[in-house]
Write a protein that holds these residues in place. Structure first.
Motif, PDB file in Angstrom:
ATOM      1  N   VAL A 163       0.849  -1.191   0.000  1.00 32.56           N
ATOM      2  CA  VAL A 163       0.000   0.000   0.000  1.00 32.56           C
ATOM      3  C   VAL A 163       0.882   1.239   0.000  1.00 32.56           C
ATOM      4  N   ARG A 164       0.702   2.113  -0.969  1.00 26.78           N
ATOM      5  CA  ARG A 164       1.479   3.343  -1.009  1.00 26.78           C
ATOM      6  C   ARG A 164       0.970   4.310   0.066  1.00 26.78           C
ATOM      7  N   THR A 165       1.888   4.965   0.725  1.00 23.30           N
ATOM      8  CA  THR A 165       1.505   5.922   1.747  1.00 23.30           C
ATOM      9  C   THR A 165       0.782   7.104   1.099  1.00 23.30           C
ATOM     10  N   PRO A 166      -0.428   7.412   1.508  1.00 23.75           N
ATOM     11  CA  PRO A 166      -1.162   8.517   0.900  1.00 23.75           C
ATOM     12  C   PRO A 166      -0.491   9.839   1.198  1.00 23.75           C
ATOM     13  N   ALA A 167      -0.639  10.781   0.275  1.00 25.04           N
ATOM     14  CA  ALA A 167      -0.041  12.110   0.466  1.00 25.04           C
ATOM     15  C   ALA A 167      -0.923  12.912   1.412  1.00 25.04           C
ATOM     16  N   LYS A 168      -1.028  12.464   2.639  1.00 24.73           N
ATOM     17  CA  LYS A 168      -1.858  13.126   3.644  1.00 24.73           C
ATOM     18  C   LYS A 168      -1.051  13.229   4.926  1.00 24.73           C
ATOM     19  N   PRO A 169      -1.356  14.200   5.762  1.00 26.75           N
ATOM     20  CA  PRO A 169      -0.728  14.241   7.087  1.00 26.75           C
ATOM     21  C   PRO A 169      -1.080  12.968   7.863  1.00 26.75           C
ATOM     22  N   VAL A 170      -0.163  12.568   8.741  1.00 26.91           N
ATOM     23  CA  VAL A 170      -0.364  11.331   9.501  1.00 26.91           C
ATOM     24  C   VAL A 170      -1.674  11.361  10.284  1.00 26.91           C
ATOM     25  N   TRP A 171      -1.941  12.485  10.952  1.00 23.47           N
ATOM     26  CA  TRP A 171      -3.157  12.545  11.765  1.00 23.47           C
ATOM     27  C   TRP A 171      -4.409  12.435  10.901  1.00 23.47           C
ATOM     28  N   THR A 172      -4.345  12.936   9.678  1.00 27.02           N
ATOM     29  CA  THR A 172      -5.500  12.837   8.778  1.00 27.02           C
ATOM     30  C   THR A 172      -5.794  11.374   8.456  1.00 27.02           C
ATOM     31  N   SER A 173      -4.735  10.609   8.174  1.00 26.48           N
ATOM     32  CA  SER A 173      -4.915   9.189   7.874  1.00 26.48           C
ATOM     33  C   SER A 173      -5.399   8.424   9.099  1.00 26.48           C
ATOM     34  N   LEU A 174      -4.849   8.751  10.264  1.00 28.15           N
ATOM     35  CA  LEU A 174      -5.282   8.082  11.496  1.00 28.15           C
ATOM     36  C   LEU A 174      -6.746   8.379  11.790  1.00 28.15           C
ATOM     37  N   GLU A 175      -7.140   9.626  11.594  1.00 22.34           N
ATOM     38  CA  GLU A 175      -8.545   9.997  11.823  1.00 22.34           C
ATOM     39  C   GLU A 175      -9.463   9.324  10.815  1.00 22.34           C
ATOM     40  N   GLU A 176      -8.986   9.177   9.580  1.00 24.92           N
ATOM     41  CA  GLU A 176      -9.787   8.491   8.565  1.00 24.92           C
ATOM     42  C   GLU A 176     -10.013   7.031   8.948  1.00 24.92           C
ATOM     43  N   ALA A 177      -8.940   6.381   9.398  1.00 26.60           N
ATOM     44  CA  ALA A 177      -9.060   4.978   9.809  1.00 26.60           C
ATOM     45  C   ALA A 177      -9.964   4.841  11.036  1.00 26.60           C
ATOM     46  N   THR A 178      -9.817   5.767  11.973  1.00 24.88           N
ATOM     47  CA  THR A 178     -10.651   5.732  13.176  1.00 24.88           C
ATOM     48  C   THR A 178     -12.123   5.933  12.828  1.00 24.88           C
ATOM     49  N   VAL A 210      -5.743   1.574   5.260  1.00 23.21           N
ATOM     50  CA  VAL A 210      -5.214   2.922   5.474  1.00 23.21           C
ATOM     51  C   VAL A 210      -4.040   2.871   6.452  1.00 23.21           C
ATOM     52  N   LEU A 211      -4.201   2.097   7.518  1.00 22.64           N
ATOM     53  CA  LEU A 211      -3.174   2.026   8.555  1.00 22.64           C
ATOM     54  C   LEU A 211      -1.902   1.343   8.078  1.00 22.64           C
ATOM     55  N   ARG A 212      -2.019   0.451   7.110  1.00 22.70           N
ATOM     56  CA  ARG A 212      -0.831  -0.239   6.607  1.00 22.70           C
ATOM     57  C   ARG A 212       0.179   0.750   6.027  1.00 22.70           C
ATOM     58  N   GLY A 213      -0.305   1.793   5.411  1.00 23.31           N
ATOM     59  CA  GLY A 213       0.592   2.791   4.839  1.00 23.31           C
ATOM     60  C   GLY A 213       1.357   3.584   5.877  1.00 23.31           C
ATOM     61  N   LEU A 214       0.925   3.498   7.155  1.00 21.07           N
ATOM     62  CA  LEU A 214       1.595   4.219   8.235  1.00 21.07           C
ATOM     63  C   LEU A 214       2.435   3.293   9.108  1.00 21.07           C
ATOM     64  N   ASP A 215       2.280   1.989   8.915  1.00 15.69           N
ATOM     65  CA  ASP A 215       2.931   1.000   9.784  1.00 15.69           C
ATOM     66  C   ASP A 215       4.337   0.716   9.273  1.00 15.69           C
ATOM     67  N   SER A 216       5.348   1.144  10.023  1.00 12.94           N
ATOM     68  CA  SER A 216       6.737   0.961   9.585  1.00 12.94           C
ATOM     69  C   SER A 216       7.105  -0.513   9.498  1.00 12.94           C
ATOM     70  N   GLN A 238       8.559   5.372   1.910  1.00 14.78           N
ATOM     71  CA  GLN A 238       8.728   4.838   3.255  1.00 14.78           C
ATOM     72  C   GLN A 238       7.570   5.308   4.144  1.00 14.78           C
ATOM     73  N   ALA A 239       7.241   4.503   5.141  1.00 16.13           N
ATOM     74  CA  ALA A 239       6.217   4.929   6.094  1.00 16.13           C
ATOM     75  C   ALA A 239       6.738   6.139   6.858  1.00 16.13           C
ATOM     76  N   PRO A 240       5.884   7.120   7.123  1.00 15.68           N
ATOM     77  CA  PRO A 240       6.346   8.313   7.854  1.00 15.68           C
ATOM     78  C   PRO A 240       6.675   7.961   9.298  1.00 15.68           C
ATOM     79  N   ALA A 241       7.599   8.709   9.859  1.00 23.19           N
ATOM     80  CA  ALA A 241       7.937   8.514  11.272  1.00 23.19           C
ATOM     81  C   ALA A 241       6.767   8.994  12.119  1.00 23.19           C
ATOM     82  N   LEU A 242       6.383   8.169  13.098  1.00 21.91           N
ATOM     83  CA  LEU A 242       5.249   8.510  13.953  1.00 21.91           C
ATOM     84  C   LEU A 242       5.720   8.933  15.329  1.00 21.91           C
TER      85      LEU A 242
END
Length: 223
Positions: free
Chosen positions: A25-40, A68-74, A86-90
């Motif tokens: 899964v490619r990391t979406p061009a979104k801020p991390v919190w936006t992706s986390l909120e979308e998944a939530t 969605v979360l896979r794109g953030l999971d290092s 690469q997954a963004p640093a959280l």
């Protein structure tokens, strides 16, 4: 317990119900919190569908949240290096939200599958073990892993999971019921094994006795 989706057409719902969780899964061009909120939000919608007994749609929402979360999971993105960014640093707080949402989604997916007429116990077990990987003492995951393992025929492993769940929640009737089932199956298997061993021992004794009688008969006849 919480669960996902219902407004899609039947064709689209069937296609989206259980998308592959193993594809890169490619990391979406979104801020991390936006992706986390979308998944939530997807998880929350799934919970609402689950409460409405709309299991099919609940499953769809949980799977989408996990994608969605896979794109953030290092840990995940490290295994598919070369397929995308690469997954963004959280931050520690973001990491906590990520793991908690993953745990909730996998736990709820297992609960959804157990509501189906034809249960895929292999998948229930897999989802429950993923939860236990991150949260070893999770009682719901221990219980569902135990139920799935028992239905798959492994009463010994089921007893291990269910015993842990029972120690955590000794008054839970469902946990105690399935733990009793596991122990009863283990006892039946033990009795069968004993009977089989006894049968083999008796057959061996009869064979030895018959052989001895034959030898004695031949001796008496002077053979």
């Amino acid at each position: 317990m919480e669960a996902a989706g219902g407004e899609e057409s039947m064709g689209a719902a069937a296609a989206a119900e259980e998308p592959s969780l193993s594809r890169p899964v490619r990391t979406p061009a979104k801020p991390v919190w936006t992706s986390l909120e979308e998944a939530t939000q997807m998880k929350t919608e799934g919970n609402a569908f689950y409460r409405e007994r709309n299991i099919r749609s609940a499953i769809g929402r949980y799977h989408r949240a996990l994608l969605v979360l896979r794109g953030l999971d290092s840990d995940v993105m490290a295994s598919v290096e070369g397929f995308g960014p690469q997954a963004p640093a959280l931050t520690p707080e973001q990491e906590t939200v990520l793991r908690n949402t993953q745990v909730d989604c996998y736990n709820n997916l297992a609960a959804c599958l157990l509501q189906r007429q034809k249960v895929d116990y292999t998948r229930v077990k897999d989802y429950s073990l993923r939860v236990l990987q991150w949260r070893p003492g999770d009682v719901k995951a221990l219980y569902r892993a135990g139920v799935a393992t028992l239905e798959m025929g492994d009463a010994q492993t089921a007893q291990k999971y269910l015993s842990q769940a029972c120690r955590a929640q000794p008054n839970d009737a469902n946990v105690r019921k399935h733990l009793q089932r596991a122990e009863e199956k283990l006892n039946r298997d033990l009795q069968k094994e004993k009977a089989m061993c006894q049968g083999m021992f008796s057959s061996s004794l009869k064979s030895s006795s018959a052989e001895q009688i034959t030898k004695t008969h031949r001796t008496d006849e002077g053979v």
